[in-house]
Scaffold this motif. Structure first.
Motif, mmCIF file in Angstrom:
data_model
loop_
_atom_site.group_PDB
_atom_site.id
_atom_site.type_symbol
_atom_site.label_atom_id
_atom_site.label_comp_id
_atom_site.label_asym_id
_atom_site.label_seq_id
_atom_site.Cartn_x
_atom_site.Cartn_y
_atom_site.Cartn_z
ATOM 1 N N PRO A 31 -9.980 -6.384 -0.167
ATOM 2 C CA PRO A 31 -11.256 -6.761 0.439
ATOM 3 C C PRO A 31 -11.212 -6.793 1.963
ATOM 4 C CG PRO A 31 -10.143 -8.702 -0.359
ATOM 5 C CD PRO A 31 -9.296 -7.536 -0.790
ATOM 6 N N ASP A 32 -10.030 -6.653 2.542
ATOM 7 C CA ASP A 32 -9.898 -6.769 3.999
ATOM 8 C C ASP A 32 -9.555 -5.419 4.612
ATOM 9 O OD1 ASP A 32 -10.301 -9.581 3.798
ATOM 10 O OD2 ASP A 32 -8.194 -9.804 3.249
ATOM 11 N N ARG A 33 -10.476 -4.485 4.474
ATOM 12 C CA ARG A 33 -10.306 -3.155 5.078
ATOM 13 C C ARG A 33 -8.964 -2.539 4.666
ATOM 14 N NH1 ARG A 33 -12.624 -0.179 9.236
ATOM 15 N NH2 ARG A 33 -11.210 1.267 10.266
ATOM 16 N N GLY A 34 -8.901 -2.090 3.440
ATOM 17 C CA GLY A 34 -7.675 -1.478 2.946
ATOM 18 C C GLY A 34 -7.367 -0.164 3.627
ATOM 19 N N THR A 35 -6.089 0.181 3.641
ATOM 20 C CA THR A 35 -5.629 1.391 4.332
ATOM 21 C C THR A 35 -5.092 2.442 3.365
ATOM 22 O OG1 THR A 35 -3.438 0.408 4.650
ATOM 23 C CG2 THR A 35 -5.071 0.079 6.393
ATOM 24 N N LEU A 36 -5.357 2.290 2.073
ATOM 25 C CA LEU A 36 -4.822 3.248 1.109
ATOM 26 C C LEU A 36 -5.324 4.658 1.373
ATOM 27 C CD1 LEU A 36 -3.137 3.674 -1.456
ATOM 28 C CD2 LEU A 36 -5.185 3.161 -2.794
ATOM 29 N N SER A 37 -6.563 4.791 1.799
ATOM 30 C CA SER A 37 -7.135 6.121 2.034
ATOM 31 C C SER A 37 -6.443 6.852 3.184
ATOM 32 C CB SER A 37 -8.631 6.021 2.326
ATOM 33 O OG SER A 37 -8.860 5.232 3.486
ATOM 34 N N GLN A 38 -5.692 6.126 4.016
ATOM 35 C CA GLN A 38 -4.982 6.762 5.117
ATOM 36 C C GLN A 38 -3.678 7.419 4.670
ATOM 37 O OE1 GLN A 38 -4.449 3.837 8.223
ATOM 38 N NE2 GLN A 38 -6.594 3.180 8.154
ATOM 39 N N LYS A 39 -3.305 7.242 3.414
ATOM 40 C CA LYS A 39 -2.054 7.810 2.896
ATOM 41 C C LYS A 39 -2.233 9.218 2.351
ATOM 42 C CE LYS A 39 -0.074 3.955 3.882
ATOM 43 N NZ LYS A 39 0.798 3.861 5.080
ATOM 44 N N THR A 45 0.829 -1.204 0.000
ATOM 45 C CA THR A 45 0.000 0.000 0.000
ATOM 46 C C THR A 45 0.864 1.254 0.000
ATOM 47 O OG1 THR A 45 -1.813 -1.130 1.131
ATOM 48 C CG2 THR A 45 -1.758 1.270 1.284
ATOM 49 N N THR A 46 1.973 1.223 0.737
ATOM 50 C CA THR A 46 2.881 2.376 0.756
ATOM 51 C C THR A 46 3.506 2.602 -0.608
ATOM 52 O OG1 THR A 46 3.372 2.020 3.099
ATOM 53 C CG2 THR A 46 4.931 3.344 1.842
ATOM 54 N N HIS A 98 10.115 8.324 7.269
ATOM 55 C CA HIS A 98 8.795 8.920 7.072
ATOM 56 C C HIS A 98 7.778 7.851 6.677
ATOM 57 C CE1 HIS A 98 5.540 11.455 5.843
ATOM 58 N NE2 HIS A 98 5.711 11.184 4.551
ATOM 59 N N LEU A 99 8.167 6.924 5.836
ATOM 60 C CA LEU A 99 7.240 5.869 5.422
ATOM 61 C C LEU A 99 6.985 4.884 6.551
ATOM 62 C CD1 LEU A 99 8.541 5.176 1.808
ATOM 63 C CD2 LEU A 99 6.708 6.718 2.541
ATOM 64 N N GLU A 100 7.946 4.733 7.456
ATOM 65 C CA GLU A 100 7.760 3.820 8.571
ATOM 66 C C GLU A 100 6.654 4.297 9.515
ATOM 67 O OE1 GLU A 100 10.733 1.364 11.559
ATOM 68 O OE2 GLU A 100 10.963 3.536 11.385
ATOM 69 N N GLU A 101 6.353 5.580 9.481
ATOM 70 C CA GLU A 101 5.299 6.113 10.346
ATOM 71 C C GLU A 101 3.939 5.534 10.002
ATOM 72 O OE1 GLU A 101 5.507 10.275 9.727
ATOM 73 O OE2 GLU A 101 7.471 10.532 10.696
ATOM 74 N N GLY A 102 3.719 5.171 8.748
ATOM 75 C CA GLY A 102 2.441 4.609 8.340
ATOM 76 C C GLY A 102 1.325 5.629 8.228
ATOM 77 N N ALA A 103 1.661 6.910 8.212
ATOM 78 C CA ALA A 103 0.650 7.967 8.140
ATOM 79 C C ALA A 103 0.559 8.499 6.710
ATOM 80 C CB ALA A 103 1.006 9.080 9.117
ATOM 81 N N GLU A 104 0.043 9.717 6.556
ATOM 82 C CA GLU A 104 -0.085 10.323 5.235
ATOM 83 C C GLU A 104 1.282 10.517 4.602
ATOM 84 O OE1 GLU A 104 -2.208 13.921 5.868
ATOM 85 O OE2 GLU A 104 -3.999 12.930 6.679
ATOM 86 N N VAL A 105 1.344 10.294 3.307
ATOM 87 C CA VAL A 105 2.603 10.367 2.576
ATOM 88 C C VAL A 105 2.835 11.790 2.078
ATOM 89 C CG1 VAL A 105 3.821 9.599 0.501
ATOM 90 C CG2 VAL A 105 2.541 7.954 1.886
ATOM 91 N N ASP A 106 4.017 12.307 2.385
ATOM 92 C CA ASP A 106 4.425 13.622 1.896
ATOM 93 C C ASP A 106 5.784 13.446 1.232
ATOM 94 O OD1 ASP A 106 5.062 16.223 1.368
ATOM 95 O OD2 ASP A 106 4.844 16.950 3.421
ATOM 96 N N LEU A 107 5.840 13.606 -0.083
ATOM 97 C CA LEU A 107 7.087 13.387 -0.803
ATOM 98 C C LEU A 107 8.199 14.300 -0.331
ATOM 99 C CD1 LEU A 107 5.813 12.949 -4.496
ATOM 100 C CD2 LEU A 107 6.395 11.163 -2.839
ATOM 101 N N GLU A 108 7.853 15.496 0.156
ATOM 102 C CA GLU A 108 8.870 16.433 0.607
ATOM 103 C C GLU A 108 9.591 15.956 1.861
ATOM 104 O OE1 GLU A 108 9.831 19.043 -1.049
ATOM 105 O OE2 GLU A 108 8.358 18.603 -2.628
ATOM 106 N N ARG A 109 8.993 15.050 2.589
ATOM 107 C CA ARG A 109 9.606 14.552 3.821
ATOM 108 C C ARG A 109 10.437 13.292 3.591
ATOM 109 N NH1 ARG A 109 5.443 13.755 8.511
ATOM 110 N NH2 ARG A 109 7.437 13.233 9.515
ATOM 111 N N LEU A 110 10.464 12.783 2.393
ATOM 112 C CA LEU A 110 11.256 11.601 2.090
ATOM 113 C C LEU A 110 12.731 11.969 1.926
ATOM 114 C CD1 LEU A 110 8.988 9.859 -0.576
ATOM 115 C CD2 LEU A 110 9.167 9.314 1.854
ATOM 116 N N ARG A 111 13.581 11.016 2.226
ATOM 117 C CA ARG A 111 15.000 11.220 1.987
ATOM 118 C C ARG A 111 15.262 11.326 0.487
ATOM 119 N NH1 ARG A 111 17.648 6.700 6.118
ATOM 120 N NH2 ARG A 111 17.406 7.916 8.049
ATOM 121 N N ALA A 112 16.381 11.975 0.149
ATOM 122 C CA ALA A 112 16.702 12.196 -1.264
ATOM 123 C C ALA A 112 16.843 10.881 -2.013
ATOM 124 C CB ALA A 112 17.976 13.026 -1.392
ATOM 125 N N GLU A 113 17.485 9.878 -1.381
ATOM 126 C CA GLU A 113 17.673 8.606 -2.079
ATOM 127 C C GLU A 113 16.349 7.876 -2.292
ATOM 128 O OE1 GLU A 113 19.127 8.044 2.256
ATOM 129 O OE2 GLU A 113 19.169 9.573 0.685
#
Length: 362
Positions: free
Chosen positions: A151-159, A126-127, A327-342
């Motif tokens: 079908p098992d309560r997806g979490t995509l909307s939480q991103k 999902t991430t 940032h992705l390990e948090e499992g919350a909303e995704v913000d590309l600006e908070r990702l590492r450069a690599e």
């Protein structure tokens, strides 16, 4: 008195220049250069003369392409230290990123459908769906949407920030009345990258009724308004909508972790697809390996990522590794600006690999 007697008539034979009546020289009469050129035969009518070359009156042709300012590194220091007088241009990394970005932004006619799946949960499928979709949406100028088909309560909307409680079930209920993009927009949530997400039902009993026909109907609606549709599938290969997902997908992305069990599950996914008639999808598929920070197997031995990549590269079109990112390990909303450069670079490379399979725009 006649005209001749009055001097009003001159006999032409009396006024002929002497050279006209002189004997012809043995080698012909000398001809002036201009007369010689005029005497050459004209080019045939079937070979018209080409027009003189001219400059294309575009901004680049008339003004030239300005050299880009170095964004960072020693090149940036030289540029600023000399008062912007010395500009050595961009480095190889920036040029490579520019090339990849141009690949991601390739023209696309119609709708391109990307399905992300894995037999094992917890590998970041999902991430990857959210970050890849956000990368496409931030670079391209067209519309990109991610659909939660878990079908098992997806979490995509939480991103992405939640803008509506509507789900895919509401979209299907009102599908007959959807006639414009603004109608679809009432059922989606949008993140800062402009990626839109169509959520799944939160009630597993209801979402289990999401059939292959429902997924096909969902695509019929979305294909009219979006250039890219990413589908976040569940972990089961036999749930009701999976057959339609596989039949409609233009490319598959198989997500694996860097651990042994994750790699085995991803390989088992490819085996299942091969055994059920999806050999073409397997050959054109892309495997994404999510690396894990400092994780070791039993006995303190590290998984050999080169062997993992080599295994999948023999079966698929491409393999892309994604580094660990806090940032992705948090499992919350995704913000590309908070990702590492690599991490951002790896996502752009993944998006460029996917875009390499786009059909020709012509």
């Amino acid at each position: 008195m006649s005209f001749r007697a009055q001097g009003r008539f001159v006999d032409p034979s009396e006024t002929v220049p002497p050279e006209w009546t002189a004997p012809t020289p043995p080698h012909g009469i000398p001809v002036a250069p201009l007369r010689a050129a005029a005497a050459q035969p004209a080019p045939p009518a079937t070979e018209p003369a080409l027009p003189a070359p001219y400059l294309d009156p575009t901004t680049v042709a008339l003004l030239g392409r300005p050299k880009q300012q170095p964004p960072n590194g020693w090149r940036r220091w030289v540029y600023l230290g000399t008062g912007t007088l010395v500009n050595v241009g961009e480095g190889p990394n920036e040029l490579r990123r520019r090339t990849l970005t141009a690949q991601v932004d390739r023209p696309l006619r119609g709708c391109y459908r990307i399905a992300l799946l894995s037999l094992k949960g917890g590998v970041g499928k999902t991430t990857v769906t959210a970050t890849l979709g956000a990368t496409f949406a931030s670079i391209r100028g067209d519309r990109v949407i991610a659909v939660d088909a878990n079908p098992d309560r997806g979490t995509l909307s939480q991103k992405v920030p939640l803008e509506t409680p509507s789900t895919v079930r509401h979209l299907l209920r009102d599908a007959e009345g959807i006639t414009s993009y603004s109608d679809v927009r009432r059922y989606t949530s949008q993140g800062p990258s402009r990626l839109e997400v169509l959520a799944s039902e939160s009630d597993p009993a209801v979402s289990e009724a999401y059939s292959s026909a429902d997924y096909q109907r969902t695509l019929e609606v979305l294909e009219r308004y979006y250039s890219l549709v990413l589908t976040d599938c569940g972990t089961g290969m036999l749930h009701s909508a999976m057959s339609a997902v596989l039949d409609k997908a233009d490319v598959l992305i198989i997500v694996s972790s860097g651990a042994v069990d994750g790699a085995r599950s991803a390989s088992a996914t490819l085996d299942w697809l091969d055994a059920h008639g999806y050999q073409d999808l397997v050959r054109n598929s892309i495997v994404v390996v999510n690396a894990v920070r400092g994780r070791r197997g039993r006995g303190g031995t590290r998984v050999d990522m080169e062997k993992v990549v080599d295994h999948f590269a023999r079966r698929c079109r491409a393999v892309q590794t994604l580094p660990f990112d806090p940032h992705l390990e948090e499992g919350a909303e995704v913000d590309l600006e908070r990702l590492r450069a690599e991490t951002r670079e790896a996502l752009v490379e993944l998006a460029a690999t996917v875009a390499g399979g786009f059909p020709p725009a012509g």
